[in-house]
Scaffold this motif. Structure first.
Motif, PDB file in Angstrom:
ATOM      1  N   MET A 106       0.836  -1.210   0.000  1.00  0.00           N
ATOM      2  CA  MET A 106       0.000   0.000   0.000  1.00  0.00           C
ATOM      3  C   MET A 106       0.873   1.262   0.000  1.00  0.00           C
ATOM      4  SD  MET A 106      -2.909   1.465   0.002  1.00  0.00           S
ATOM      5  CE  MET A 106      -4.207   0.285   0.300  1.00  0.00           C
ATOM      6  N   VAL A 107       1.882   1.271   0.908  1.00  0.00           N
ATOM      7  CA  VAL A 107       2.786   2.422   0.988  1.00  0.00           C
ATOM      8  C   VAL A 107       4.226   1.940   0.840  1.00  0.00           C
ATOM      9  CG1 VAL A 107       3.595   4.332   2.432  1.00  0.00           C
ATOM     10  CG2 VAL A 107       1.194   3.621   2.533  1.00  0.00           C
ATOM     11  N   LYS A 108       4.953   2.577  -0.079  1.00  0.00           N
ATOM     12  CA  LYS A 108       6.369   2.234  -0.265  1.00  0.00           C
ATOM     13  C   LYS A 108       7.190   3.505  -0.142  1.00  0.00           C
ATOM     14  CE  LYS A 108       6.341  -1.713  -3.488  1.00  0.00           C
ATOM     15  NZ  LYS A 108       4.961  -2.160  -3.291  1.00  0.00           N
ATOM     16  N   LEU A 109       8.027   3.558   0.913  1.00  0.00           N
ATOM     17  CA  LEU A 109       8.953   4.674   1.058  1.00  0.00           C
ATOM     18  C   LEU A 109      10.338   4.139   0.731  1.00  0.00           C
ATOM     19  CD1 LEU A 109       7.663   6.065   4.495  1.00  0.00           C
ATOM     20  CD2 LEU A 109       6.808   6.555   2.198  1.00  0.00           C
ATOM     21  N   ARG A 110      11.010   4.777  -0.228  1.00  0.00           N
ATOM     22  CA  ARG A 110      12.296   4.256  -0.697  1.00  0.00           C
ATOM     23  C   ARG A 110      13.402   5.293  -0.571  1.00  0.00           C
ATOM     24  NH1 ARG A 110      10.491   0.176  -0.305  1.00  0.00           N
ATOM     25  NH2 ARG A 110       9.968  -1.487  -1.771  1.00  0.00           N
ATOM     26  N   HIS A 111      14.376   4.991   0.269  1.00  0.00           N
ATOM     27  CA  HIS A 111      15.602   5.797   0.375  1.00  0.00           C
ATOM     28  C   HIS A 111      15.336   7.285   0.518  1.00  0.00           C
ATOM     29  CE1 HIS A 111      17.571   2.086  -0.603  1.00  0.00           C
ATOM     30  NE2 HIS A 111      16.894   2.003  -1.721  1.00  0.00           N
ATOM     31  N   LEU A 112      14.469   7.653   1.459  1.00  0.00           N
ATOM     32  CA  LEU A 112      14.168   9.066   1.634  1.00  0.00           C
ATOM     33  C   LEU A 112      15.316   9.778   2.351  1.00  0.00           C
ATOM     34  CD1 LEU A 112      10.424   8.946   2.758  1.00  0.00           C
ATOM     35  CD2 LEU A 112      11.370   9.171   0.451  1.00  0.00           C
TER      36      LEU A 112
END
Lengths: 265, 314
Positions: free
Chosen positions: A1-7
């Motif tokens: 649903m939610v993908k946070l990548r290398h923020l």
């Protein structure tokens, strides 16, 4: 649903007060995940939530919600998929406007604002039923300006507003921290009820380790802009606050000077 | 003896300026934006209407063009503020200053007389409405119509978002509203009303003048404040009614101030003083409360120390 990548996010880059608030944060949430986020002051919890909400652009990384890459969208452009409740009960509602007007605006979250009547008669019935969920009697005060409500009532209304149009992701930024302990308990119980009712995916920042374990199905700990702990499932269900602190120290290999802040109740 | 005609004149003025006051209400009260564009957009409306009428354009059409340009002026302030991040006050001052040149360009000179030209008032007389009530009828229906439309507008989905932008920007942005656009449109609509009022005032008084906008924002604010003080508005409808009524009361106050012997040139300082008193009320009340509290605290301390002395003496 939610993908946070290398923020990644650095505030005031290139100055002496420059500070990396998020360093390479990656996090995946399945649909229905309720993640509680803990960490000491300045760990990056709120920064992470604000980055996801689009309050500021991230320096690097991608944010994908429900298959849609929202990284380049401004705050208001992400509103169709995100519902938010703030720490300050004043921030989630418009005090000079009535309860029904506040709900009407929330019911149109992310939609184009037309020149149609803001509060239609058929809305009122739905609002009344929805407000009745709170058990605060607000369903009989639809036309009252919100500024007449107490902090707890305003926060309860803000919660309803954030969820009246089911969001793909609900962001809660210490939304019970500014309330007295009893009211905070009520607000958290209401949060749990609404989340279960709608089957929401949630990220909740909290200062309270007990709440972090009592609510949701997963707990993430942040430290200096990084995720240092991510527990869920059976491992988490047997955990106590002491275990959580122990795990944190083991991960970091150092003692925290500010355990007290973490333990704040 | 005050003649009925003179009082009627004050009422007419109050109603024609009420359109301007509604514009000021929209920015100051609804958007919570201190917009000084008004001092430039008011003469802009007058200048455009006067110039068009002198060029042979129908007065009704000429009057209708004014708010369009007023909208552009207000939207300019909005763009300066939201997109170029210039503070709201300065953005308004910049637009107002630029409009001075624009208005002179439009008019070609500092003053255009309209005494022998057709105006919306002569158009009404042409329809068979007696000249003595033409102005009153026109301005009253105009103010009431605009008030009602504004009320309805502020209750639409768009209007709710506009009001929320003035009340709580963080919240309404989180609900998906582009607050920059809201401010630009709100400032545009406000200055459209102001320019419309300017266009009508020019035709009513029989000339457009480059200096007719000076102090207009303060006069508008005075009207809104007076209206708010009289009606303590609890709803949009009452608040806009307050702006209209406040404008009328303000013009009557001006009328009587002149009768009392104030020079017309002194009226601006009287108006400014009025607004200062109205706006400083809460601060003065707080300050005097604080003083009382300090005095009470100081008193308590003195008592405590005298008790100490007594205790020591024991």
């Amino acid at each position: 649903m939610v993908k946070l990548r290398h923020l990644r996010k650095t505030f005031l880059p290139g100055t002496t007060s420059g500070r990396m608030a998020l360093c390479d944060v990656s996090l995946d949430l399945a649909a229905g995940d309720f993640v509680t986020i803990i960490g000491s002051n300045g760990a990056g919890k709120s920064t992470l939530l604000n980055a996801v909400a689009g309050v500021f652009p991230v320096d690097e990384g991608t944010i994908i919600i429900d298959g849609q890459d929202v990284t380049a969208l401004p705050e208001h452009g992400r509103a169709p998929v995100i519902g938010r409740v703030f720490q300050d009960p004043m921030q989630g509602t418009a005090g000079s406007m009535s309860i029904e007007e506040n709900l009407a605006m929330a019911a149109r979250r992310g939609e184009r604002r037309r020149l149609a009547r803001g509060v239609a008669q058929k809305d009122r019935k739905a609002f009344r039923d929805y407000l009745a969920l709170l058990g605060l009697g607000l369903e009989n005060r639809l036309a009252d300006p919100v500024r007449l409500l107490s902090g707890g009532q305003r926060q309860a209304l803000a919660l309803l507003m954030a969820t009246i149009k089911k969001p793909k992701l609900l962001l809660l930024d210490e939304h019970a921290a500014a309330l007295d302990p009893r009211t905070a308990q009520d607000i958290l119980a209401l949060t749990d009820r609404l989340v279960k009712r709608h089957g929401l995916t949630v990220m909740m920042v909290t200062h309270n380790l007990r709440h972090a374990l009592a609510f949701g199905n997963r707990t993430v700990m942040m430290h200096e802009g990084e995720i240092v702990l991510d527990v869920g499932g059976p491992e988490r269900s047997g955990m106590t606050v002491a275990d959580l602190l122990e795990r944190f120290h083991a991960t970091r290999g150092e003692r925290l000077a500010d355990d007290r802040i973490l333990l704040e109740v | 003896m005050i003649s009925l005609g003179a009082l009627g004149g004050a009422l007419e003025q109050g109603l024609v300026y009420a359109v301007m006051a509604l514009g000021v209400y929209l920015t100051f009260r609804v958007l919570n934006f201190p917009d000084l564009t008004v001092d430039g957009s008011f003469p802009l409306g007058a200048a455009v209407a006067a110039k068009l009428i002198c060029s042979g354009v129908d007065p009704v059409l000429a009057t209708a063009v004014a708010p369009v340009l007023g909208f552009v002026a207000g939207a300019t302030t909005g763009v300066l503020n939201t997109k170029l991040k210039i503070s709201g006050l300065l953005a308004g001052i910049l637009t107002m200053t630029a409009l001075y040149s624009v208005n002179l360009r439009v008019m070609g000179r500092a003053n255009i007389p309209l005494l022998r030209s057709p105006t919306i008032l002569t158009t009404l007389r042409g329809l068979g409405i007696p000249g003595s009530i033409a102005a009153l009828l026109l301005f009253l229906s105009c103010a009431v119509a605009i008030k009602l439309v504004l009320d309805a507008f502020l209750r639409t989905e768009f209007g709710l978002a506009l009001r929320a932008t003035g009340d709580n920007e963080v919240m309404i942005r989180s609900l998906g509203v582009n607050t920059d656009s809201m401010k630009i449109v709100g400032l545009g609509l406000s200055n459209a009303l102001v320019a419309l009022s300017g266009a009508m005032v020019a035709q009513y008084q029989g000339f457009a003048d480059i200096g007719m906008g000076i102090g207009m924002v303060v006069a508008g604010l005075a009207s809104v404040i007076i209206g708010g003080a009289i009606f303590a508005p609890t709803s949009i409808g009452l608040a806009t009614f307050g702006a209209v009524a406040g404008s009328v009361v303000y013009r009557f106050a001006v009328f009587f101030a002149l009768r009392l012997g104030f020079a017309p040139t002194d009226l601006k300082i009287v108006t400014a003083a009025l607004v200062v008193i109205a706006l400083s009320g809460p601060a003065i009340r707080r300050a005097s409360l604080g003083m009382e509290r300090r005095r009470a605290a100081g008193h308590g301390k003195a008592e405590a120390s005298s008790e100490n002395v007594l205790a020591r003496n024991h």
